[in-house]
Design an enzyme around this catalytic site. Structure first.
Site, PDB file in Angstrom:
ATOM      1  N   CYS A 111      -3.238   1.055   0.949  1.00  0.00           N
ATOM      2  CA  CYS A 111      -2.011   1.521   1.574  1.00  0.00           C
ATOM      3  C   CYS A 111      -0.953   1.599   0.488  1.00  0.00           C
ATOM      4  CB  CYS A 111      -1.586   0.535   2.659  1.00  0.00           C
ATOM      5  SG  CYS A 111      -0.039   0.981   3.444  1.00  0.00           S
ATOM      6  N   HIS A 154      -5.275   4.190  10.622  1.00  0.00           N
ATOM      7  CA  HIS A 154      -4.404   3.461   9.695  1.00  0.00           C
ATOM      8  C   HIS A 154      -2.945   3.923   9.864  1.00  0.00           C
ATOM      9  CE1 HIS A 154      -3.628   1.713   5.506  1.00  0.00           C
ATOM     10  NE2 HIS A 154      -2.546   2.433   5.740  1.00  0.00           N
ATOM     11  N   GLU A 155      -2.755   5.236   9.941  1.00  0.00           N
ATOM     12  CA  GLU A 155      -1.393   5.770  10.065  1.00  0.00           C
ATOM     13  C   GLU A 155      -0.811   5.501  11.449  1.00  0.00           C
ATOM     14  OE1 GLU A 155       0.097   6.515   7.394  1.00  0.00           O
ATOM     15  OE2 GLU A 155      -1.749   6.557   6.222  1.00  0.00           O
TER      16      GLU A 155
HETATM   17 NI    NI Z   1      -0.631   2.663   4.833  1.00  0.00          NI
END
Ligand code: NI
Length: 183
Positions: A111, A154-155
């Protein structure tokens, strides 16, 4: 290409923990500009010439909240061929359905807001369908799988104030490994 002037917040910033808000249409010119900047940044971060020159960490996804803006928007830039990219601009996403099968990224997720190595398994759905709005506010649906499914989840977590590190069991980072497929 010119590197956009954006500042990605590190995980120590509390705003990353907030829940982003529904976006109204039409999009403001500011928001359109930020979307374009994110696309350019993510693209350049995946091209050797640029990530070397500007010392960028390669990344394929970014949510508005990572720039300190709590709006339900994220962008994914997928390299589909040698330096050929496909962009996804996803606004107000909602989960429609998902597979039962779980997967995880064997080498670990990354990330742009987490600037440290983190080991462990982040369980993700192998496939899912979401609804969202495009930049014109039109309702769309998309089905994603494998690494793109992971990137979308994830987003979407970012929009809910969740970082991938939160999903790793601290005492047992590789818990339930056998119940999931490694990608
Ligand atoms: Ni991220």
């Amino acid at each position: 290409m010119k590197l956009p002037d954006i500042k990605i917040l590190d995980e120590k910033h509390k705003i990353l923990r907030t829940t982003s808000k529904e976006v109204e249409f039409p999009l403001s010119n500011d928001d359109k500009k930020i979307i374009q900047d994110i696309i350019t940044y993510l693209t350049m971060s995946q091209i050797e010439k640029y990530y070397t020159k500007y010392d960028l960490r390669p990344g394929m996804g970014m949510a508005f909240i990572q720039l300190g803006i709590p709006k339900n928007i994220f962008v994914i830039v997928e390299e589909i061929d040698e330096e050929k990219f496909k962009n996804y601009v996803i606004i107000n996403p909602k989960m429609v359905s998902h597979s039962e099968e779980l997967i995880y990224v064997g080498e670990g997720e990354g990330c742009l807001s987490v600037n440290r190595e983190v080991e462990g398994i982040v369980p993700r759905y192998a496939r899912m369908t979401i609804s969202y709005q495009d930049m014109d506010g039109k309702k769309q649906e998309i089905r994603v799988r494998e690494d793109i499914s992971v990137a979308f989840q994830h987003e979407m977590d970012h929009l809910n104030g969740i970082l991938f590190v939160d999903k790793i069991d601290k005492k047992d980072p590789f818990k339930n490994k056998d119940k999931m497929r490694e990608i």
